[in-house]
Design an enzyme around this catalytic site. Structure first.
Site, PDB file in Angstrom:
ATOM      1  N   HIS A   1      53.327  21.117  63.453  1.00 38.70           N
ATOM      2  CA  HIS A   1      54.397  22.025  63.885  1.00 38.70           C
ATOM      3  C   HIS A   1      54.263  22.399  65.362  1.00 38.70           C
ATOM      4  O   HIS A   1      55.240  22.348  66.122  1.00 38.70           O
ATOM      5  CB  HIS A   1      54.388  23.302  63.046  1.00 38.70           C
ATOM      6  CG  HIS A   1      54.803  23.105  61.630  1.00 38.70           C
ATOM      7  ND1 HIS A   1      56.111  22.911  61.256  1.00 38.70           N
ATOM      8  CD2 HIS A   1      54.081  23.074  60.482  1.00 38.70           C
ATOM      9  CE1 HIS A   1      56.188  22.777  59.943  1.00 38.70           C
ATOM     10  NE2 HIS A   1      54.977  22.864  59.458  1.00 38.70           N
TER      11      HIS A   1
ATOM     12  N   HIS B   1      62.357  28.233  57.379  1.00 37.43           N
ATOM     13  CA  HIS B   1      63.089  27.047  56.942  1.00 37.43           C
ATOM     14  C   HIS B   1      64.524  27.043  57.456  1.00 37.43           C
ATOM     15  O   HIS B   1      65.115  25.975  57.652  1.00 37.43           O
ATOM     16  CB  HIS B   1      63.070  26.943  55.423  1.00 37.43           C
ATOM     17  CG  HIS B   1      61.753  26.530  54.869  1.00 37.43           C
ATOM     18  ND1 HIS B   1      61.304  26.886  53.608  1.00 37.43           N
ATOM     19  CD2 HIS B   1      60.757  25.776  55.409  1.00 37.43           C
ATOM     20  CE1 HIS B   1      60.110  26.374  53.401  1.00 37.43           C
ATOM     21  NE2 HIS B   1      59.754  25.705  54.482  1.00 37.43           N
TER      22      HIS B   1
END
Length: 423
Positions: A392, A262
């Site tokens: 992703h 993150h």
């Protein structure tokens, strides 16, 4: 010699994403992902299957459809349409219909978390899911889908009236299905993806309220919290936005401790936010550099390679598995940083991360990317089974190919416009 000290010689200093072979290689990898996911994922009863490692539906005919899976596929199909991938329009329409007609709660408002063939399985209303509805609607608007405007208006109203907390400049996380109970948990993950979606909505509509909200979230999560923690992004908070270092949550969506992936994701989003905000918030670029370096310094396995999934607050690896998505986000972040920073460090890591992906994460035999490796880089499925989504990895392949002037969809449109002018 450490990576931080290493510099590129002039003979090999040009960014990889300017080189014809690398650009062809990236587009080929993106096309391979589309080949693996698009047709196999389409569930004839609505929504999309989750796939096993061989590209077969995981749960058979009654597969559960979670809202982030549906919406991410719509977003990626919009990307496919924008770059000219045949078949993407049908995938996008299939997903948009399912979001609007099944995930949307027509009686109580909002969008439910998951469904199966029998109907609603988990009716909770989560900011994380609504962020991805906003992203899907924004991306669909860019390709002219007929449901995009009404979905965008609908989800925006829900976010504004149910989730947005103006006093904190962030979204609340989760309600029960009838909105009668708001859970006390507050988290950065939903807010991070809301930032991504708000920027996409700003690009699709020009409405600056979206951008203002994205900047407020970044200020809270990064400038106020992460910066005070050495640019380690705090994940879990109570209802007053007090950090909860002892939180033990879902290993997949809310793991304990900190998640270096993150930090990398935020690094890219902050540069994107800086550009969209006309480069007036200078703290964003500095924070992006710090986040990327912290993720490398603390999260990268110096012995085997790969990013540890989670760390404790003493910076020791807890969940030592190496997942596909932090690697993909690291590539995207390195690409964005290379576009605006001449420090060789970011280009060196861009190359190193793609080396690792090609050698260990891309499944050259069956397609897609392996979702999870053990610490020693052997494949495993303790946390994630099969190949969860295209989102992703696809963005990792395509982000380096387009201008770093906002989201990937904006970059594709700008590149297409520039090409038209050139002709």
């Amino acid at each position: 010699m450490s990576d931080a000290q290493y510099t590129l010689p002039k003979t090999n200093s040009g960014p990889w994403n300017t080189r014809p072979f690398h650009r062809q290689w990236l587009m080929r990898q993106a096309n391979n992902l589309f080949d693996f996911f698009e047709a196999a994922s389409l569930n004839p009863k609505g929504g999309f299957f989750e796939l096993d490692d061989a590209g077969k539906p995981l749960d058979g005919a009654n597969s559960t459809r979670q809202i982030h899976g549906t919406t991410r596929m719509v977003h990626c199909a919009a990307i496919g349409s924008l770059i000219g991938r045949p078949g993407s329009g049908e995938i996008l329409d299939h997903g948009m219909q399912y979001i609007w007609n099944q995930h949307r709660d027509t009686r109580r408002g909002g969008y439910v978390w998951s469904l199966d063939n029998g109907g609603v399985k988990d009716g909770s209303k989560q900011a994380y899911g609504h962020a991805f509805v906003l992203l899907a609607a924004s991306s669909a608007k860019l390709v002219g889908h007929p449901l995009a405007d009404q979905m965008l208006a609908d989800v925006t109203e829900v976010i504004n009236t149910r989730f947005w907390d103006a006093s904190r400049g962030a979204v609340k996380d989760e309600y029960t299905s009838d909105w009668s109970k708001l859970l006390p948990y507050r988290g950065q993950n939903a807010n991070m993806h809301m930032t991504e979606a708000l920027m996409a909505a700003f690009e699709a509509t020009g409405n600056k309220d979206y951008l203002t909200k994205a900047e407020a979230i970044a200020k809270l999560i990064i400038a106020e919290h992460a910066a005070s923690l050495g640019y380690r992004v705090a994940e879990h908070f109570d209802e007053n936005w007090v950090l909860d270092k002892n939180y033990l949550g879902n290993e997949m969506f809310r793991p304990a401790g900190t998640t270096p992936g993150h930090w990398l994701e935020w690094a890219r989003l902050l540069i994107q936010l800086w550009v969209l905000g006309e480069k007036r918030l200078h703290w964003l670029t500095d924070a992006a550099r710090h986040l990327f370096r912290a993720a490398i310094d603390l999260g990268w396995d110096k012995v085997h390679g790969g990013f540890f999934y989670t760390l404790d607050w003493d910076n020791k690896p807890v969940m030592r598995e190496k997942l596909w998505w932090p690697l993909a986000e690291g590539i995207g972040a390195a690409s964005f940083l290379t576009s605006y920073d001449r420090d060789d460090y970011f280009q060196i890591w861009y190359r190193k991360l793609w080396d690792f992906a090609d050698n260990h994460m891309i499944d050259h035999a069956r397609g897609g990317w392996l979702s999870e490796l053990k610490e020693d880089l052997t494949p495993t499925s303790r946390l994630f089974v099969g190949k969860p989504d295209i989102y992703h990895a696809l963005q990792a392949c395509l982000i380096p190919l387009y201008p770093a002037n906002g989201s990937l969809t904006k970059g594709i449109i700008e590149a297409d416009h520039t090409a038209k002018i050139a002709h």
